[in-house]
Motif scaffolding. Structure first.
Motif, PDB file in Angstrom:
ATOM      1  N   ALA A 105      29.257  10.960  52.857  1.00  0.00           N
ATOM      2  CA  ALA A 105      28.196  11.176  51.859  1.00  0.00           C
ATOM      3  C   ALA A 105      26.944  10.347  52.134  1.00  0.00           C
ATOM      4  O   ALA A 105      26.375   9.742  51.237  1.00  0.00           O
ATOM      5  CB  ALA A 105      28.730  10.913  50.455  1.00  0.00           C
ATOM      6  N   GLY A 106      26.542  10.310  53.385  1.00  0.00           N
ATOM      7  CA  GLY A 106      25.303   9.618  53.725  1.00  0.00           C
ATOM      8  C   GLY A 106      25.414   8.106  53.821  1.00  0.00           C
ATOM      9  O   GLY A 106      24.415   7.420  53.989  1.00  0.00           O
ATOM     10  N   THR A 107      26.618   7.561  53.723  1.00  0.00           N
ATOM     11  CA  THR A 107      26.792   6.108  53.772  1.00  0.00           C
ATOM     12  C   THR A 107      26.944   5.583  55.194  1.00  0.00           C
ATOM     13  O   THR A 107      26.893   4.370  55.403  1.00  0.00           O
ATOM     14  CB  THR A 107      28.041   5.678  52.983  1.00  0.00           C
ATOM     15  N   GLY A 108      27.194   6.491  56.131  1.00  0.00           N
ATOM     16  CA  GLY A 108      27.440   6.064  57.501  1.00  0.00           C
ATOM     17  C   GLY A 108      28.881   5.654  57.742  1.00  0.00           C
ATOM     18  O   GLY A 108      29.234   5.226  58.836  1.00  0.00           O
ATOM     19  N   VAL A 109      29.705   5.786  56.722  1.00  0.00           N
ATOM     20  CA  VAL A 109      31.122   5.420  56.814  1.00  0.00           C
ATOM     21  C   VAL A 109      31.946   6.668  56.497  1.00  0.00           C
ATOM     22  O   VAL A 109      31.763   7.268  55.439  1.00  0.00           O
ATOM     23  CB  VAL A 109      31.469   4.299  55.798  1.00  0.00           C
ATOM     24  N   PRO A 110      32.835   7.104  57.407  1.00  0.00           N
ATOM     25  CA  PRO A 110      33.594   8.331  57.157  1.00  0.00           C
ATOM     26  C   PRO A 110      34.598   8.188  56.003  1.00  0.00           C
ATOM     27  O   PRO A 110      35.000   7.085  55.626  1.00  0.00           O
ATOM     28  CB  PRO A 110      34.303   8.605  58.483  1.00  0.00           C
ATOM     29  N   PHE A 111      34.987   9.339  55.459  1.00  0.00           N
ATOM     30  CA  PHE A 111      35.916   9.439  54.333  1.00  0.00           C
ATOM     31  C   PHE A 111      37.130   8.525  54.485  1.00  0.00           C
ATOM     32  O   PHE A 111      37.448   7.749  53.590  1.00  0.00           O
ATOM     33  CB  PHE A 111      36.357  10.905  54.184  1.00  0.00           C
ATOM     34  N   SER A 112      37.819   8.610  55.615  1.00  0.00           N
ATOM     35  CA  SER A 112      39.066   7.850  55.790  1.00  0.00           C
ATOM     36  C   SER A 112      38.826   6.340  55.720  1.00  0.00           C
ATOM     37  O   SER A 112      39.661   5.597  55.198  1.00  0.00           O
ATOM     38  CB  SER A 112      39.755   8.222  57.104  1.00  0.00           C
ATOM     39  N   ASP A 113      37.685   5.873  56.206  1.00  0.00           N
ATOM     40  CA  ASP A 113      37.380   4.446  56.119  1.00  0.00           C
ATOM     41  C   ASP A 113      37.065   4.030  54.681  1.00  0.00           C
ATOM     42  O   ASP A 113      37.415   2.930  54.253  1.00  0.00           O
ATOM     43  CB  ASP A 113      36.216   4.078  57.039  1.00  0.00           C
ATOM     44  N   HIS A 114      36.411   4.919  53.932  1.00  0.00           N
ATOM     45  CA  HIS A 114      36.181   4.635  52.507  1.00  0.00           C
ATOM     46  C   HIS A 114      37.510   4.513  51.768  1.00  0.00           C
ATOM     47  O   HIS A 114      37.693   3.625  50.938  1.00  0.00           O
ATOM     48  CB  HIS A 114      35.331   5.727  51.852  1.00  0.00           C
ATOM     49  N   CYS A 125      32.955  11.559  45.655  1.00  0.00           N
ATOM     50  CA  CYS A 125      32.376  12.841  45.234  1.00  0.00           C
ATOM     51  C   CYS A 125      31.026  12.631  44.558  1.00  0.00           C
ATOM     52  O   CYS A 125      30.096  13.418  44.759  1.00  0.00           O
ATOM     53  CB  CYS A 125      33.330  13.591  44.305  1.00  0.00           C
ATOM     54  N   ILE A 126      30.894  11.568  43.756  1.00  0.00           N
ATOM     55  CA  ILE A 126      29.597  11.268  43.138  1.00  0.00           C
ATOM     56  C   ILE A 126      28.575  10.938  44.223  1.00  0.00           C
ATOM     57  O   ILE A 126      27.429  11.394  44.173  1.00  0.00           O
ATOM     58  CB  ILE A 126      29.725  10.140  42.098  1.00  0.00           C
ATOM     59  N   LEU A 127      28.986  10.164  45.213  1.00  0.00           N
ATOM     60  CA  LEU A 127      28.087   9.872  46.333  1.00  0.00           C
ATOM     61  C   LEU A 127      27.689  11.160  47.066  1.00  0.00           C
ATOM     62  O   LEU A 127      26.537  11.317  47.480  1.00  0.00           O
ATOM     63  CB  LEU A 127      28.741   8.893  47.309  1.00  0.00           C
ATOM     64  N   THR A 128      28.639  12.075  47.195  1.00  0.00           N
ATOM     65  CA  THR A 128      28.364  13.348  47.857  1.00  0.00           C
ATOM     66  C   THR A 128      27.373  14.172  47.039  1.00  0.00           C
ATOM     67  O   THR A 128      26.426  14.740  47.586  1.00  0.00           O
ATOM     68  CB  THR A 128      29.666  14.134  48.085  1.00  0.00           C
ATOM     69  N   GLU A 129      27.583  14.213  45.719  1.00  0.00           N
ATOM     70  CA  GLU A 129      26.641  14.940  44.863  1.00  0.00           C
ATOM     71  C   GLU A 129      25.236  14.349  44.999  1.00  0.00           C
ATOM     72  O   GLU A 129      24.247  15.077  45.087  1.00  0.00           O
ATOM     73  CB  GLU A 129      27.089  14.895  43.405  1.00  0.00           C
ATOM     74  N   ARG A 130      25.176  13.030  45.008  1.00  0.00           N
ATOM     75  CA  ARG A 130      23.879  12.366  45.165  1.00  0.00           C
ATOM     76  C   ARG A 130      23.244  12.719  46.505  1.00  0.00           C
ATOM     77  O   ARG A 130      22.054  13.011  46.588  1.00  0.00           O
ATOM     78  CB  ARG A 130      24.037  10.853  45.041  1.00  0.00           C
ATOM     79  N   GLU A 131      24.029  12.693  47.565  1.00  0.00           N
ATOM     80  CA  GLU A 131      23.513  12.991  48.893  1.00  0.00           C
ATOM     81  C   GLU A 131      22.998  14.426  48.980  1.00  0.00           C
ATOM     82  O   GLU A 131      21.924  14.678  49.541  1.00  0.00           O
ATOM     83  CB  GLU A 131      24.592  12.750  49.961  1.00  0.00           C
ATOM     84  N   LEU A 132      23.721  15.372  48.413  1.00  0.00           N
ATOM     85  CA  LEU A 132      23.273  16.764  48.422  1.00  0.00           C
ATOM     86  C   LEU A 132      21.994  16.929  47.604  1.00  0.00           C
ATOM     87  O   LEU A 132      21.110  17.709  47.969  1.00  0.00           O
ATOM     88  CB  LEU A 132      24.381  17.688  47.916  1.00  0.00           C
ATOM     89  N   TYR A 133      21.876  16.189  46.512  1.00  0.00           N
ATOM     90  CA  TYR A 133      20.658  16.202  45.705  1.00  0.00           C
ATOM     91  C   TYR A 133      19.483  15.686  46.532  1.00  0.00           C
ATOM     92  O   TYR A 133      18.401  16.268  46.519  1.00  0.00           O
ATOM     93  CB  TYR A 133      20.865  15.352  44.450  1.00  0.00           C
ATOM     94  N   ARG A 134      19.715  14.609  47.258  1.00  0.00           N
ATOM     95  CA  ARG A 134      18.662  14.025  48.101  1.00  0.00           C
ATOM     96  C   ARG A 134      18.154  15.012  49.144  1.00  0.00           C
ATOM     97  O   ARG A 134      16.985  14.969  49.521  1.00  0.00           O
ATOM     98  CB  ARG A 134      19.186  12.784  48.831  1.00  0.00           C
ATOM     99  N   THR A 135      19.034  15.878  49.633  1.00  0.00           N
ATOM    100  CA  THR A 135      18.605  16.845  50.647  1.00  0.00           C
ATOM    101  C   THR A 135      17.735  17.945  50.051  1.00  0.00           C
ATOM    102  O   THR A 135      16.993  18.595  50.774  1.00  0.00           O
ATOM    103  CB  THR A 135      19.809  17.487  51.381  1.00  0.00           C
ATOM    104  N   ARG A 136      17.820  18.140  48.728  1.00  0.00           N
ATOM    105  CA  ARG A 136      17.054  19.199  48.067  1.00  0.00           C
ATOM    106  C   ARG A 136      15.742  18.709  47.457  1.00  0.00           C
ATOM    107  O   ARG A 136      14.865  19.505  47.158  1.00  0.00           O
ATOM    108  CB  ARG A 136      17.890  19.837  46.958  1.00  0.00           C
TER     109      ARG A 136
END
Length: 155
Positions: A105-114, A125-136
């Motif tokens: 989600a734009g953090t530079g750290v993959p899911f499994s490491d999180h 998922c909240i970070l992902t929603e934020r990242e998708l918002y940032r792209t729009r």
């Protein structure tokens, strides 16, 4: 200065709705919401609604569970009517969402490491929603209003 929006985390919404066991910062959250008027627009992510609903559903006292469910119902009705202090975030659950989630989600750290760092899937998922918002959206500072220390480190 660019306008700011903040995604509302479950930790904040549970305090607003006064969910027992999840409301230890209610006074501070309510003060920030009412008195300080958060100097930004607020977005209510679908993940926050789901997680808060799950916390309410797990309350042992049926009367309290019903009361908090009714409060969440009223709050979501205000969102639908456009009368809430935030808007609902429309997000598509699909390939783009999952790709962003797995990539961190734009953090530079993959899911499994999180996950290994004990960042929960709801927070990711909240970070992902934020990242998708940032792209729009352009020329907007995008953050997360959270009381969660680990999630806050990514906001």
């Amino acid at each position: 200065m660019a306008p700011r929006v903040e995604f509302v985390d479950t930790s904040v919404l549970c305090n607003i709705l006064d969910v027992p066991g999840k409301n230890q910062d209610r006074e501070s959250v309510m003060r920030q919401l009412r008195e300080e008027k958060r100097e930004c627009d607020l977005i209510l992510p679908v993940t926050t609604v789901i997680e808060t609903g799950n916390h309410i559903a797990q309350l042992p006292d049926g009367r309290v569970r019903r009361d908090r469910a009714d409060k969440l119902h009223r709050l979501l009705s205000l969102v639908i009517a456009g009368d809430a202090p935030w808007v609902l975030h429309t997000v598509e659950w699909g390939e783009g969402f999952l790709r962003s989630l797995l990539a961190g989600a734009g953090t530079g750290v993959p899911f499994s490491d999180h996950v290994m760092a004990k960042l929960g899937l709801g927070d990711l998922c909240i970070l992902t929603e934020r990242e998708l918002y940032r792209t729009r959206v352009t020329n907007v500072e995008v953050g997360i209003w959270t009381l969660d220390t680990q999630l806050h480190s990514h906001s």
